[in-house]
Each structure stands twice: as C-alpha cells, then as structure tokens.
Design an enzyme around this catalytic site. Structure first.
Site, PDB file in Angstrom:
ATOM      1  N   HIS A 276     -87.141   4.382  16.075  1.00  0.00           N
ATOM      2  CA  HIS A 276     -86.205   5.489  15.874  1.00  0.00           C
ATOM      3  C   HIS A 276     -86.592   6.733  16.657  1.00  0.00           C
ATOM      4  O   HIS A 276     -85.726   7.506  17.061  1.00  0.00           O
ATOM      5  CB  HIS A 276     -86.114   5.853  14.388  1.00  0.00           C
ATOM      6  CG  HIS A 276     -85.291   7.081  14.137  1.00  0.00           C
ATOM      7  ND1 HIS A 276     -83.939   7.102  14.356  1.00  0.00           N
ATOM      8  CD2 HIS A 276     -85.635   8.326  13.740  1.00  0.00           C
ATOM      9  CE1 HIS A 276     -83.479   8.321  14.081  1.00  0.00           C
ATOM     10  NE2 HIS A 276     -84.481   9.073  13.703  1.00  0.00           N
ATOM     11  N   CYS A 277     -87.884   6.944  16.909  1.00  0.00           N
ATOM     12  CA  CYS A 277     -88.324   8.243  17.424  1.00  0.00           C
ATOM     13  C   CYS A 277     -88.463   8.345  18.936  1.00  0.00           C
ATOM     14  O   CYS A 277     -87.814   9.162  19.574  1.00  0.00           O
ATOM     15  CB  CYS A 277     -89.647   8.637  16.765  1.00  0.00           C
ATOM     16  SG  CYS A 277     -89.488   9.050  15.016  1.00  0.00           S
ATOM     17  N   ILE A 278     -89.322   7.526  19.524  1.00  0.00           N
ATOM     18  CA  ILE A 278     -89.684   7.719  20.923  1.00  0.00           C
ATOM     19  C   ILE A 278     -88.499   7.618  21.882  1.00  0.00           C
ATOM     20  O   ILE A 278     -88.386   8.416  22.812  1.00  0.00           O
ATOM     21  CB  ILE A 278     -90.819   6.754  21.326  1.00  0.00           C
ATOM     22  CG1 ILE A 278     -92.070   7.062  20.503  1.00  0.00           C
ATOM     23  CG2 ILE A 278     -91.152   6.884  22.805  1.00  0.00           C
ATOM     24  CD1 ILE A 278     -93.212   6.105  20.727  1.00  0.00           C
TER      25      ILE A 278
END
Length: 440
Positions: A276-278
């Site tokens: 979800h983040c990088i």
C-alpha cells in the site's frame, strides 16, 4: 500550568480506565486494536465491512501479523469487541483512524475514507477526547482536512479535544518488528495534543516514542521513509536494465557493494513495487508539491522506472521464449507468486498482477501458483491459482516466471522440470545448476 482536560485524559490512559477505539480493522488497524486490548484497555474496533466485524467478534483472525491465540483471548476476555455502529465512538476516550488512503484513477490522493471517518466521529465527539490519524497521507491532511471537520462538533482542538498524526509502520511478514516493538513518531496540533498521544502509545507499545513539533512533520516523515525506498529501488531497477544490456550480473554487483561496512545499503531490483505504501506515497508528495509550484523530478523519475518494470519483465520474457523459437502469443506461462512480498498473503498493488495482465495482453496463456494467495480479485474479476506445484504443471508451461520469492517453494524441484525460468527476484540463487535460469 497543565491543562486540566489533558491531565484528566492522561490519568485515564495511565491507569487504563480509558476506552480506546480503532477505526478500520485492516492490516494496520487490527494489529493496533489487538495491542491496545493486550495492554489492558477496553478496545472497540470499527469497520464498515460486516464480515470483518463478525470475524473479530468470533475471535477469527484474518491478518497474518496477528497471533491467533492473542485475538481469541482478548475477545473472550471482553477487552476487544468490534462493531459497524459508529455511535459507539461516544464511548471512546481515544480513537485511532487506520483507514485506506489509495490513489484515484488520476493518480491523485483519495482521502475520502479519512473524511468519512472524521464525519462519522463528529456526531459522537465529547470533551476530553483524543483522535489520532495513522493512515499514510500528504503533509497537511491532519490540520487542513481532519481538524476543520472535527471542529464542526463545536469543540475546539487543543482545548476541548486533542488531535495528532502518528504514521503506521506496519511491515507485513517482518519477523522482528511488529506493531508492539516498532518505534512510533507522534506529532500533535499543539504540544498538549502531542503529549496526550505520546502517553497513549507509551502505555501500549514496547518501543521508543519520537515526538515531533507538528502533524505535518510526522506526515512528511512517513512520506520520506517510503520515498527513500522508492527512489533507491528505482535506481537499482534502472541499473539492472543497463547491466543486462552489458552482460553483467547485477545481483552479484549488489552483493559486492554491500560488503562495504559504511555508506551503502543494499536494495534489489524486481518486477516493480507492491504494497500500500511504497508505490503510492511518492504520488501524494508530488501532488502536494504542485500546490507550491515545485516539481519533484528525482522522485517522479524513480516512479517512472518502477512503474514500467512489469512491462520490461514481459519484454524480457518474450526474448527468453524467442530463444526457444516460441512466440509470446499462444505460449503457456506459469507465474510463481502474486503476493507483493515473500511469505505473506497481501497482494495489494503487487507488480505480479501487472505482469500477468501484460502477458495476457500479448496473448500468453497464464496460470499462477502462490502458496499464500489461492485467488485474487482485480478489475472486477477473480483469478484462481493452481492448487499445487506438480511435475505436470511445470513441464506443461513454456516459461516459469518467479515474481515473488516465497521461501516455502521448492525451487530445486521447479528448476529440474522447467523448460525455461525467468527469476526476477533471484530466488534461485542457491541452486548450482542454472542452465535454464535467467535473472532480471
């Protein structure tokens, strides 16, 4: 002189009479709710998905980083309950917001879940209440978006209620660092907001709490963490492409470079970025930067490199097939692994899914095997994986592409029976016979 409101709330936190709430019971929220309950607080989990609520209340775990027995015990003891009824927010003294912050179809931040959570809280807010946003987002969200919505309650931030940002640092599958022992960054709207939020985490976690001077600092810190990885992965992906053209084994290059005891941290190439983040966070920053007339050229360049890696992997696959006098169109291809990282069942933003899509666009017949993901849902369709790796399955495919380096897979068995292998993760590095293996 201490604010008597925050002093009272801190006392309730310290003596564990405070009731804690967590909005969003996903990869971030459920582990956090479990730790709050394990620490001895009555905890209420909120989610709009009834199936998640029912599973939590039945003590049935669906998140890999949560210990099944822990969930069962705290539910049985009454320390953790879950509900879809946001009216129960009124019972909570502290509420953590752990909802998704995806990108929309224009690659711009979608903070609709954050706004919806704030709007759900407003009707049930009361004095002496702490609200902490944990969802990754662009700098300014807590102060510019959350605070105005919450103050429509008629309560004043910093006086009647307390608001802070504390970025989640969940790393699914990490065997060392979990929610419990990962250091926490906290930044409040006021110093007292920071103080109350820090007190909450100090009484829940077994990790240092790092206080910063504002939510924007904490929000930017989270973006920095993930953009740092994005840029460095973009660098090694670009060098891997160049190294292939030069006939150089780039994996060996990285292993040699990391022998230096200072000034270098190893990053490795792959078929793209997942989770979800990088893959998403740099877009938040680039979007926000435009408000200041600033162009994040280095960040955007790394994003372009990483985003094109699935297509590059398909191109390399086509060349491998050509060497066997096979066309991509009509070839049978087995993809190994659709989770975005090894030994987990999370396939959010997994580059393997994009590799499969691109292969199918070129006319390949694609099947996949992943011991952790039996099926996945994408673009309105469900794709089911192969139930097991068999000799017949491996031998029936013209090419095997390793897109996730699960440690539970027998790569020697695969190597013995595959016609050709494209190992994008160097998962087969320990095998001696590598005649049919090509590295990214």
């Amino acid at each position: 002189m201490k604010n008597t409101v925050s002093h009272t709330l801190k006392k309730k936190i310290e003596n564990k009479t405070a009731t804690l709430g967590v909005i969003g019971l996903g990869y971030v929220g459920l582990p956090l709710a479990v730790e709050k309950a394990k620490a001895g607080y009555k905890t209420i989990g909120f989610d709009v998905q009834e199936n998640k609520v029912e599973m939590v209340n039945a003590g049935e775990n669906y998140i890999g980083d949560v210990v099944n027995e822990d969930l069962q015990n705290i539910v049985k003891s009454g320390f953790l309950t879950a509900t879809t009824d946001f009216a129960q927010v009124a019972e909570a003294d502290c509420v953590s917001v752990c909802v998704p912050t995806p990108l929309d179809k224009h690659q711009q931040p979608d903070i609709s879940y954050v706004k919806a959570s704030a709007e759900s809280i407003v009707s049930y807010m009361h004095k002496d209440m702490l609200i902490v946003l944990e969802s990754t987002t662009y700098p300014g969200t807590t102060e510019e978006v959350l605070k105005p919505i919450l103050e429509t309650s008629g309560l004043e931030c910093g006086k009647d209620f307390y608001l802070a940002f504390s970025p989640e640092r969940v790393d699914p599958g990490n065997l060392i660092y979990k929610t419990k022992n990962t250091p926490k960054v906290v930044g409040g709207i006021t110093s007292e907001c920071t103080d109350v939020a820090a007190a909450l985490y100090e009484n829940i976690l077994e990790a240092p709490i790092h206080r910063v001077s504002s939510p924007a600092i904490a929000e930017m810190e989270k973006i920095l963490e993930n953009t740092y990885r994005n840029v460095n992965i973009g660098l090694v992906n670009e060098l891997a492409i160049l190294s292939d053209k030069m006939g150089i084994n780039f994996w060996e290059v990285v292993d040699a470079a990391k022998s230096k005891p200072y000034g270098f941290r190893a990053f490795y190439p792959g078929p793209g970025l997942g989770g979800h983040c990088i893959p998403l966070d740099p877009y938040y920053l680039s979007w926000k930067a435009r408000e200041y007339g600033f162009h994040t050229s280095m960040i955007e360049s790394s994003m372009m490199v990483n985003d094109r890696m699935p297509e590059y992997c398909v191109g390399r696959s086509s060349k491998i097939l050509n060497r066997s006098k096979k066309a991509m169109n009509g070839s049978k291809i087995l993809v190994l692994g659709v989770a975005y990282k090894q030994d987990i069942d999370d396939y959010r933003e997994s580059p393997a899914l994009k590799v499969i899509e691109e292969l199918e666009k070129e006319g390949a017949e694609v099947v996949y095997y992943d011991p952790y993901v039996q099926e996945y849902f994408r673009n309105g369709k469900v794709k089911k994986g192969e139930p097991e790796l068999t000799v017949e399955l491996i031998e029936s495919n013209d090419l095997v592409i390793v897109t996730t380096a699960h440690t539970t897979v027998d790569y020697s068995f695969i190597q013995q029976h595959a016609k050709a292998i494209f190992d994008t993760k160097n998962a087969m590095k320990d095998l001696n016979n590598r005649e049919n293996i090509e590295l990214l």
